[in-house]
Design a protein around this motif. Structure first.
Motif, PDB file in Angstrom:
ATOM      1  N   TRP A  33      -4.402   1.021   6.026  1.00 50.81           N
ATOM      2  CA  TRP A  33      -5.163   2.240   5.704  1.00 50.81           C
ATOM      3  C   TRP A  33      -5.002   3.264   6.816  1.00 50.81           C
ATOM      4  O   TRP A  33      -5.038   2.932   7.999  1.00 50.81           O
ATOM      5  CB  TRP A  33      -6.639   1.907   5.525  1.00 50.81           C
ATOM      6  CG  TRP A  33      -6.933   1.112   4.292  1.00 50.81           C
ATOM      7  CD1 TRP A  33      -6.808  -0.241   4.125  1.00 50.81           C
ATOM      8  CD2 TRP A  33      -7.389   1.620   3.034  1.00 50.81           C
ATOM      9  NE1 TRP A  33      -7.162  -0.613   2.859  1.00 50.81           N
ATOM     10  CE2 TRP A  33      -7.524   0.505   2.158  1.00 50.81           C
ATOM     11  CE3 TRP A  33      -7.702   2.892   2.560  1.00 50.81           C
ATOM     12  CZ2 TRP A  33      -7.966   0.656   0.841  1.00 50.81           C
ATOM     13  CZ3 TRP A  33      -8.131   3.031   1.250  1.00 50.81           C
ATOM     14  CH2 TRP A  33      -8.257   1.930   0.397  1.00 50.81           C
ATOM     15  N   MET A  34      -4.856   4.532   6.417  1.00 56.77           N
ATOM     16  CA  MET A  34      -4.773   5.646   7.355  1.00 56.77           C
ATOM     17  C   MET A  34      -5.598   6.823   6.816  1.00 56.77           C
ATOM     18  O   MET A  34      -6.074   6.788   5.683  1.00 56.77           O
ATOM     19  CB  MET A  34      -3.313   6.084   7.554  1.00 56.77           C
ATOM     20  CG  MET A  34      -2.391   5.022   8.122  1.00 56.77           C
ATOM     21  SD  MET A  34      -0.647   5.562   8.232  1.00 56.77           S
ATOM     22  CE  MET A  34      -0.758   6.952   9.367  1.00 56.77           C
ATOM     23  N   LEU A  35      -5.752   7.841   7.636  1.00 57.72           N
ATOM     24  CA  LEU A  35      -6.379   9.096   7.235  1.00 57.72           C
ATOM     25  C   LEU A  35      -5.431  10.239   7.572  1.00 57.72           C
ATOM     26  O   LEU A  35      -4.550  10.104   8.415  1.00 57.72           O
ATOM     27  CB  LEU A  35      -7.729   9.294   7.943  1.00 57.72           C
ATOM     28  CG  LEU A  35      -8.857   8.346   7.538  1.00 57.72           C
ATOM     29  CD1 LEU A  35     -10.005   8.426   8.530  1.00 57.72           C
ATOM     30  CD2 LEU A  35      -9.349   8.651   6.124  1.00 57.72           C
ATOM     31  N   TRP A  36      -5.642  11.384   6.935  1.00 56.79           N
ATOM     32  CA  TRP A  36      -4.746  12.531   7.088  1.00 56.79           C
ATOM     33  C   TRP A  36      -5.322  13.514   8.110  1.00 56.79           C
ATOM     34  O   TRP A  36      -6.474  13.911   8.011  1.00 56.79           O
ATOM     35  CB  TRP A  36      -4.595  13.219   5.742  1.00 56.79           C
ATOM     36  CG  TRP A  36      -3.605  14.334   5.671  1.00 56.79           C
ATOM     37  CD1 TRP A  36      -3.867  15.665   5.509  1.00 56.79           C
ATOM     38  CD2 TRP A  36      -2.180  14.221   5.712  1.00 56.79           C
ATOM     39  NE1 TRP A  36      -2.707  16.393   5.456  1.00 56.79           N
ATOM     40  CE2 TRP A  36      -1.652  15.522   5.574  1.00 56.79           C
ATOM     41  CE3 TRP A  36      -1.304  13.146   5.861  1.00 56.79           C
ATOM     42  CZ2 TRP A  36      -0.278  15.769   5.586  1.00 56.79           C
ATOM     43  CZ3 TRP A  36       0.058  13.394   5.863  1.00 56.79           C
ATOM     44  CH2 TRP A  36       0.563  14.695   5.727  1.00 56.79           C
ATOM     45  N   PRO A  37      -4.532  13.937   9.108  1.00 60.35           N
ATOM     46  CA  PRO A  37      -5.049  14.864  10.117  1.00 60.35           C
ATOM     47  C   PRO A  37      -5.074  16.305   9.622  1.00 60.35           C
ATOM     48  O   PRO A  37      -4.137  16.765   8.979  1.00 60.35           O
ATOM     49  CB  PRO A  37      -4.046  14.705  11.263  1.00 60.35           C
ATOM     50  CG  PRO A  37      -2.758  14.379  10.572  1.00 60.35           C
ATOM     51  CD  PRO A  37      -3.134  13.549   9.371  1.00 60.35           C
ATOM     52  N   GLN A  38      -6.149  17.014   9.941  1.00 62.38           N
ATOM     53  CA  GLN A  38      -6.221  18.430   9.601  1.00 62.38           C
ATOM     54  C   GLN A  38      -7.182  19.204  10.508  1.00 62.38           C
ATOM     55  O   GLN A  38      -7.214  20.430  10.472  1.00 62.38           O
ATOM     56  CB  GLN A  38      -6.658  18.617   8.144  1.00 62.38           C
ATOM     57  CG  GLN A  38      -8.092  18.206   7.834  1.00 62.38           C
ATOM     58  CD  GLN A  38      -8.479  18.524   6.402  1.00 62.38           C
ATOM     59  OE1 GLN A  38      -8.301  17.698   5.513  1.00 62.38           O
ATOM     60  NE2 GLN A  38      -8.988  19.713   6.167  1.00 62.38           N
ATOM     61  N   GLY A 103     -12.827   3.333  10.038  1.00 63.28           N
ATOM     62  CA  GLY A 103     -12.577   2.464   8.891  1.00 63.28           C
ATOM     63  C   GLY A 103     -13.240   1.111   9.056  1.00 63.28           C
ATOM     64  O   GLY A 103     -13.801   0.791  10.109  1.00 63.28           O
ATOM     65  N   PRO A 104     -13.196   0.289   8.022  1.00 56.42           N
ATOM     66  CA  PRO A 104     -13.871  -1.017   8.076  1.00 56.42           C
ATOM     67  C   PRO A 104     -13.134  -2.025   8.948  1.00 56.42           C
ATOM     68  O   PRO A 104     -11.915  -1.985   9.079  1.00 56.42           O
ATOM     69  CB  PRO A 104     -13.858  -1.469   6.608  1.00 56.42           C
ATOM     70  CG  PRO A 104     -12.654  -0.793   6.023  1.00 56.42           C
ATOM     71  CD  PRO A 104     -12.547   0.536   6.719  1.00 56.42           C
ATOM     72  N   THR A 105     -13.900  -2.895   9.565  1.00 59.53           N
ATOM     73  CA  THR A 105     -13.352  -4.108  10.163  1.00 59.53           C
ATOM     74  C   THR A 105     -13.330  -5.166   9.071  1.00 59.53           C
ATOM     75  O   THR A 105     -14.379  -5.510   8.525  1.00 59.53           O
ATOM     76  CB  THR A 105     -14.212  -4.581  11.340  1.00 59.53           C
ATOM     77  OG1 THR A 105     -14.227  -3.570  12.352  1.00 59.53           O
ATOM     78  CG2 THR A 105     -13.669  -5.885  11.922  1.00 59.53           C
ATOM     79  N   ILE A 363      -4.771   5.221  14.551  1.00 61.96           N
ATOM     80  CA  ILE A 363      -4.767   5.908  13.253  1.00 61.96           C
ATOM     81  C   ILE A 363      -4.520   4.953  12.093  1.00 61.96           C
ATOM     82  O   ILE A 363      -4.359   5.396  10.950  1.00 61.96           O
ATOM     83  CB  ILE A 363      -3.739   7.050  13.225  1.00 61.96           C
ATOM     84  CG1 ILE A 363      -2.307   6.515  13.337  1.00 61.96           C
ATOM     85  CG2 ILE A 363      -4.039   8.060  14.336  1.00 61.96           C
ATOM     86  CD1 ILE A 363      -1.226   7.575  13.113  1.00 61.96           C
ATOM     87  N   THR A 364      -4.498   3.665  12.360  1.00 60.92           N
ATOM     88  CA  THR A 364      -4.210   2.663  11.331  1.00 60.92           C
ATOM     89  C   THR A 364      -5.290   1.589  11.305  1.00 60.92           C
ATOM     90  O   THR A 364      -5.984   1.358  12.283  1.00 60.92           O
ATOM     91  CB  THR A 364      -2.859   1.989  11.609  1.00 60.92           C
ATOM     92  OG1 THR A 364      -2.862   1.468  12.949  1.00 60.92           O
ATOM     93  CG2 THR A 364      -1.704   2.961  11.462  1.00 60.92           C
ATOM     94  N   GLN A 365      -5.419   0.924  10.166  1.00 63.07           N
ATOM     95  CA  GLN A 365      -6.323  -0.228  10.044  1.00 63.07           C
ATOM     96  C   GLN A 365      -5.732  -1.194   9.022  1.00 63.07           C
ATOM     97  O   GLN A 365      -5.518  -0.827   7.852  1.00 63.07           O
ATOM     98  CB  GLN A 365      -7.717   0.213   9.599  1.00 63.07           C
ATOM     99  CG  GLN A 365      -8.706  -0.927   9.402  1.00 63.07           C
ATOM    100  CD  GLN A 365      -8.984  -1.697  10.685  1.00 63.07           C
ATOM    101  OE1 GLN A 365      -8.333  -2.709  10.943  1.00 63.07           O
ATOM    102  NE2 GLN A 365      -9.922  -1.231  11.481  1.00 63.07           N
ATOM    103  N   GLN A 366      -5.443  -2.407   9.457  1.00 60.17           N
ATOM    104  CA  GLN A 366      -4.836  -3.382   8.560  1.00 60.17           C
ATOM    105  C   GLN A 366      -5.877  -4.007   7.620  1.00 60.17           C
ATOM    106  O   GLN A 366      -7.009  -4.243   8.008  1.00 60.17           O
ATOM    107  CB  GLN A 366      -4.139  -4.493   9.345  1.00 60.17           C
ATOM    108  CG  GLN A 366      -5.053  -5.430  10.116  1.00 60.17           C
ATOM    109  CD  GLN A 366      -5.489  -4.903  11.463  1.00 60.17           C
ATOM    110  OE1 GLN A 366      -5.122  -3.802  11.866  1.00 60.17           O
ATOM    111  NE2 GLN A 366      -6.261  -5.701  12.183  1.00 60.17           N
ATOM    112  N   GLN A 367      -5.476  -4.243   6.390  1.00 60.70           N
ATOM    113  CA  GLN A 367      -6.287  -4.983   5.421  1.00 60.70           C
ATOM    114  C   GLN A 367      -5.665  -6.368   5.291  1.00 60.70           C
ATOM    115  O   GLN A 367      -4.553  -6.517   4.799  1.00 60.70           O
ATOM    116  CB  GLN A 367      -6.295  -4.281   4.069  1.00 60.70           C
ATOM    117  CG  GLN A 367      -7.064  -5.033   2.986  1.00 60.70           C
ATOM    118  CD  GLN A 367      -6.945  -4.374   1.629  1.00 60.70           C
ATOM    119  OE1 GLN A 367      -6.898  -3.150   1.522  1.00 60.70           O
ATOM    120  NE2 GLN A 367      -6.874  -5.173   0.583  1.00 60.70           N
TER     121      GLN A 367
END
Length: 373
Positions: A33-38, A103-105, A363-367
């Motif tokens: 999971w990532m998010l978009w920078p703005q 993001g979630p752990t 900027i990342t989170q592994q599922q």
């Protein structure tokens, strides 16, 4: 304060009591999971250079596993146009793009179930040193992802960011005193109380406390920028040989702790050293492209950045590392490839991410993969 609550089934006590635990990052994943920078006060020139860097990170990780990028509505079409078709773009509003921390752990269960931890979040310090205000959209991200996946969400009334912890998947957790015991997170909370929360929530047995994170890390010393597990019993540590550099003492403090302790299985830790890039500083043209707001952390010409090669992402078949300094990039790549022989180490130009205050791991989170019994 220290007893986790749960907002959705299975009902009952702590995640640990129900059999959940946090797996290692190098365990198999179902997605990233990532998010978009703005955000214009974090990312220069309307975030266009940062968006290109995020696209390269997402594209590299997508060679290994599915990637989901959460995007605010007003950037949805732009993100969809820039990201490759194999990357899924989903509408998830955020205040900024640090999925590791907002993001979630994720937790896994021996029977194959998945759950998430919903920590509290105050933008790395709230009104006492925090990096921006407000953070209301960030606070909802964990709830939204849990509902999208249809999995339980454990709400824990403790401020904690994902970059502040790292686990080996066998009962050991790494963190720093500088961050987790900082009064701008959970004032008055003792080390013993924090350890109880970590054990009950993440299913770990032993906490290894490093004194400080990387020099001038604006997260108040997240461990993921300094040291992380690369395998059970093995860690990689940011290293500096310049005695005049403040990072020199920080790295040696950490090494002394790591070499004098054992993990939850009683093993002595093997420590691998990664050279520090730089040091790296914000240039005049890089600072001039930012909006200046009173509610956000200033980024000024000449400010030193907390650059680190430890801030990499471990995917199923790739390791995506930041390229930050031509003088050290190749050496860092060589070391990491030796530590992950079964994965391809891919370097991505990451200075634009660092200019925002973090890097690829941030900027990342592994599922984790749902493992069937």
């Amino acid at each position: 304060m220290n007893q986790p609550l749960i907002d959705s089934p299975p009902a009952g006590s702590s995640p640990r009591a129900q059999g959940f635990a946090m797996p290692a990052e190098f365990a198999p994943h179902d997605a990233c999971w990532m998010l978009w920078p703005q955000r214009p006060d974090t990312w220069r020139y309307g975030a266009k250079p940062a968006q290109q860097a995020f696209v390269e990170v997402a594209t590299a990780i997508a060679e290994s596993e599915p990637v989901y990028v959460g995007v605010n509505d007003d950037q949805y079409e732009n993100a969809r146009h820039q990201l490759p078709p194999q990357v899924r773009v989903v509408e998830i509003s955020s205040n900024d793009a640090w999925m590791r921390d907002v993001g979630p752990t994720f937790l896994t269960h021996p029977d194959g179930r998945l759950a998430v931890v919903d920590w509290q979040f105050n933008a790395w310090g709230g009104l006492d040193g925090g990096l921006y205000f407000p953070w209301d959209k960030d606070r909802r991200i964990r709830t939204k992802i849990a509902e999208m996946l249809g999995i339980p969400r454990f709400t824990v009334p403790v401020v904690l960011e994902g970059g502040a912890i790292h686990v080996d998947g066998e009962g050991t957790l790494l963190t720093t005193e500088e961050c987790l015991l900082n009064p701008n997170r959970n004032p008055g909370m003792s080390r013993e109380a924090m350890e109880r929360v970590l054990r009950d929530t993440l299913g770990i047995e032993r906490v290894i406390w490093l004194p400080r994170g990387c020099y001038l890390d604006e997260t108040d010393g997240h461990v993921d920028n300094l040291c992380c597990f690369v395998a059970p019993g093995e860690v990689v540590l940011t290293w500096c040989d310049d005695e005049d550099d403040p990072q020199h003492a920080i790295s040696r403090e950490a090494l002394a702790v790591l070499e004098s302790t054992t993990d939850a299985r009683g093993r002595k830790l093997r420590v691998h050293k990664l050279p520090q890039p730089g040091p790296l500083f914000i240039e005049e043209d890089e600072a001039s492209g930012l909006d200046r707001l009173n509610s956000s952390h200033p980024r000024r010409p000449g400010d030193r950045m907390a650059g680190s090669y430890v801030n990499f992402y471990v995917g199923n078949s790739v390791v995506v590392m930041p390229l930050l300094d031509p003088a050290h990039d190749e050496q860092a790549h060589h070391i990491l490839q030796g530590l992950f022989p079964g994965r391809r180490v891919m370097g991505v130009p990451a200075r634009e991410i660092l200019l925002g205050g973090g890097n690829i791991h941030c900027i990342t989170q592994q599922q984790p993969k749902r493992q069937l019994p």
